[in-house]
Design an enzyme around this catalytic site. Structure first.
Site, PDB file in Angstrom:
ATOM      1  N   ALA A 188       0.859  -1.182   0.000  1.00  0.00           N
ATOM      2  CA  ALA A 188       0.000   0.000   0.000  1.00  0.00           C
ATOM      3  C   ALA A 188       0.893   1.230   0.000  1.00  0.00           C
ATOM      4  O   ALA A 188       1.765   1.373   0.862  1.00  0.00           O
ATOM      5  CB  ALA A 188      -0.876  -0.005   1.234  1.00  0.00           C
ATOM      6  N   GLU A 190       1.196   5.658  -0.456  1.00  0.00           N
ATOM      7  CA  GLU A 190       0.487   6.809   0.117  1.00  0.00           C
ATOM      8  C   GLU A 190      -0.756   7.170  -0.688  1.00  0.00           C
ATOM      9  O   GLU A 190      -1.721   7.674  -0.163  1.00  0.00           O
ATOM     10  CB  GLU A 190       1.398   8.027   0.055  1.00  0.00           C
ATOM     11  N   PHE A 191      -0.669   6.902  -2.003  1.00  0.00           N
ATOM     12  CA  PHE A 191      -1.724   7.387  -2.889  1.00  0.00           C
ATOM     13  C   PHE A 191      -2.579   6.277  -3.481  1.00  0.00           C
ATOM     14  O   PHE A 191      -3.520   6.537  -4.197  1.00  0.00           O
ATOM     15  CB  PHE A 191      -1.096   8.177  -4.043  1.00  0.00           C
ATOM     16  N   GLY A 192      -2.229   5.028  -3.192  1.00  0.00           N
ATOM     17  CA  GLY A 192      -2.989   3.914  -3.763  1.00  0.00           C
ATOM     18  C   GLY A 192      -2.171   2.640  -3.679  1.00  0.00           C
ATOM     19  O   GLY A 192      -1.121   2.604  -3.032  1.00  0.00           O
ATOM     20  N   VAL A 194       0.242  -0.575  -4.525  1.00  0.00           N
ATOM     21  CA  VAL A 194       1.473  -0.843  -5.259  1.00  0.00           C
ATOM     22  C   VAL A 194       1.343  -2.276  -5.773  1.00  0.00           C
ATOM     23  O   VAL A 194       0.989  -3.175  -5.012  1.00  0.00           O
ATOM     24  CB  VAL A 194       2.718  -0.712  -4.353  1.00  0.00           C
ATOM     25  N   ASP A 305      14.472  11.489   4.516  1.00  0.00           N
ATOM     26  CA  ASP A 305      13.745  10.373   5.122  1.00  0.00           C
ATOM     27  C   ASP A 305      14.462   9.057   4.863  1.00  0.00           C
ATOM     28  O   ASP A 305      13.831   8.054   4.539  1.00  0.00           O
ATOM     29  CB  ASP A 305      12.318  10.342   4.557  1.00  0.00           C
TER      30      ASP A 305
HETATM   31  P1  AMP Z   1       6.022   3.136  -1.053  1.00  0.00           P
HETATM   32  O1  AMP Z   1       4.777   3.880  -1.370  1.00  0.00           O
HETATM   33  O2  AMP Z   1       7.162   3.496  -1.982  1.00  0.00           O
HETATM   34  O3  AMP Z   1       6.427   3.223   0.392  1.00  0.00           O
HETATM   35  O4  AMP Z   1       5.710   1.572  -1.352  1.00  0.00           O
HETATM   36  C1  AMP Z   1       4.879   0.798  -0.514  1.00  0.00           C
HETATM   37  C2  AMP Z   1       5.380  -0.632  -0.474  1.00  0.00           C
HETATM   38  O5  AMP Z   1       5.314  -1.213  -1.773  1.00  0.00           O
HETATM   39  C3  AMP Z   1       6.850  -0.750  -0.054  1.00  0.00           C
HETATM   40  O6  AMP Z   1       6.992  -0.813   1.331  1.00  0.00           O
HETATM   41  C4  AMP Z   1       7.268  -2.043  -0.724  1.00  0.00           C
HETATM   42  O7  AMP Z   1       6.906  -3.152   0.060  1.00  0.00           O
HETATM   43  C5  AMP Z   1       6.430  -2.053  -1.995  1.00  0.00           C
HETATM   44  N1  AMP Z   1       7.226  -1.530  -3.124  1.00  0.00           N
HETATM   45  C6  AMP Z   1       7.322  -0.243  -3.519  1.00  0.00           C
HETATM   46  N2  AMP Z   1       8.140  -0.128  -4.597  1.00  0.00           N
HETATM   47  C7  AMP Z   1       8.556  -1.380  -4.893  1.00  0.00           C
HETATM   48  C8  AMP Z   1       9.430  -1.933  -5.892  1.00  0.00           C
HETATM   49  N3  AMP Z   1      10.036  -1.146  -6.791  1.00  0.00           N
HETATM   50  N4  AMP Z   1       9.634  -3.261  -5.890  1.00  0.00           N
HETATM   51  C9  AMP Z   1       9.019  -4.044  -4.974  1.00  0.00           C
HETATM   52  N5  AMP Z   1       8.206  -3.591  -4.012  1.00  0.00           N
HETATM   53  C10 AMP Z   1       7.966  -2.282  -3.958  1.00  0.00           C
END
Ligand code: AMP
EC number: 2.7.10.1
Length: 396
Positions: A188, A190-192, A194, A305
């Site tokens: 998940a 911030e905006f939707g 993943v 961050d």
């Molecule tokens: P974020 O919004 O970037 O914090 O992404 C939320 C979660 O999605 C992360 O904590 C990861 O578990 C997963 N995630 C985001 N980007 C990737 C990526 N490039 N490859 C694999 N998992 C990802």
């Protein structure tokens, strides 16, 4: 303030942050006017970082520049006046002529290299090389393209653009939705959601990708904030910084597509594999993160961050710096307790340097402090920094 570069109709400037700002610097206001004109005809532009590109200037003209910072307490004093001149058409032509031998030289070297590369590929194919070796070619291409591209040295904040969509167009490639195949939800954002999926660009091999989506019903501001991460990520090209493949903005949902990192975020990965790695492997992860952060600092980008939760790990244990979104620092998001409200924004207290907590002085040096906390997180297999101490106790 100093001049980073100039053309016939633009000047790129950069300046250092005030030593003791009285709060978080919200943005800077740059005022400029033509030297021969009155100060009353000055133009002002806003910039959220300490760089700005001033466009639409007259060629060969001297301009007077001053900058001031804004915090919640209002504007500070203007800096002293500095004079910078745009290039004349003549200077521009001369600089092109001066660069001509270099351009021809580079082109010739590039041609020789390409021929050598084609020969290598043909020889490899003839010998029936399998997937492992073709991967080697990919890496080689990636390596050389990183070195040969003219490369921007300084990070440009997408919010310095009057229209942030322009930054998206400049730094992120638009991908046609027909090239994207979504497979499953993996997290998940911030905006939707993943998701993981596949990307098949024309003429390229299919690859695994992560797809961040913007949930429907978004406001224009949310769309802008969501895509700003892509405009930031798209400026970076380093093996330890997450790589942007592109964006989908012409169909719904809006998406940001990045390389896929099989082992997800570093904090969860370490907790799930407690005690399973050698010290060399752990230090290898830290070396990768340091390398990515050094690259970002060289580009004048301050992450603010850095934490194990914002590092992604691939199947080869390569760690890459990620999370270039800014929205979690905003006051109106109350969903995440990691980010404590403070004057002028939210701060991840346990990872943040004292001067950044106290005076909001975020710099590459405060990123180094956060890196120290990440070292502790890695060597302790993802323990919570300062265990169960309260944020207030951590600050003291
Ligand atoms: P974020 O919004 O970037 O914090 O992404 C939320 C979660 O999605 C992360 O904590 C990861 O578990 C997963 N995630 C985001 N980007 C990737 C990526 N490039 N490859 C694999 N998992 C990802």
């Amino acid at each position: 303030m100093h001049q980073v570069s100039r053309t016939v109709d633009s000047i790129t400037l950069s300046w250092s942050q005030p030593d003791q700002p009285n709060g978080v610097i919200l943005d800077y206001e740059l005022q400029y006017y033509e030297k021969d004109q009155s100060e009353y005809n000055s133009t002002t532009v806003r910039s959220q970082t300490n760089t700005a590109v001033i466009r639409g200037l007259k060629s060969g003209s001297i301009y007077v520049f001053q900058v001031r910072a804004r915090t919640v307490a209002g504007f500070g004093r203007y800096s002293g006046k500095l004079y910078f001149q745009t290039m004349t058409e003549e200077e521009y032509n001369t600089s092109i002529q001066e660069k001509l031998p270099l351009i021809i030289g580079s082109a010739a070297a590039g041609l020789v290299f390409l021929i050598a590369l084609v020969v290598i590929i043909i020889v490899c194919n003839r010998r029936g090389f399998d997937r492992g070796d073709s991967e080697y070619t990919d890496k080689l291409q990636h390596y050389t393209s990183g070195h040969m591209s003219p490369g921007m040295k300084i990070y440009i904040d997408p919010f310095t653009y009057e229209d942030p969509n322009e930054a998206v167009r400049e730094f992120a490639k638009e991908i046609d939705i027909s090239c994207v195949k979504i497979e499953q939800v993996i997290g998940a954002g911030e905006f939707g959601e993943v998701c993981s999926g596949n990307l098949k660009l024309p003429g390229k091999r299919e690859m695994f990708v992560a797809i961040k989506t913007l949930k429907s019903g978004y406001t224009e501001k949310q769309r802008r904030d969501f895509l700003s991460e892509a405009s930031i990520m798209g400026q970076f090209d380093h093996p330890n910084v997450i790589h942007l493949e592109g964006v989908v903005t012409k169909s719904s949902p809006v998406m940001i597509i990045t390389e896929f990192m099989e082992n997800g975020s570093l904090d969860t990965f370490l907790r799930q594999n407690d005690g399973q790695f050698t010290v060399i492997q752990l230090v290898g992860m830290l070396r990768g993160i340091a390398s990515g952060m050094k690259y970002l600092a060289d580009m004048n980008y301050v992450h603010r961050d850095l934490a194990a939760r914002n590092i992604l790990v691939n199947s080869n244990l390569v760690c890459k710096v990620s999370d270039f979104g800014l929205s979690r620092f905003l006051e109106d998001d109350t969903s995440d307790p990691t980010y404590t409200s403070a004057l002028g924004g939210k701060i991840p207290i346990r990872w943040t340097a004292p001067e950044a907590i106290q005076y909001r002085k975020f710099t590459s040096a405060s990123d180094v402090w956060s890196y120290g906390i990440v070292m502790w997180e890695v060597m302790s297999y993802g323990e919570r920094p300062y265990w169960d101490m309260t944020n207030q106790d951590v600050r003291i």
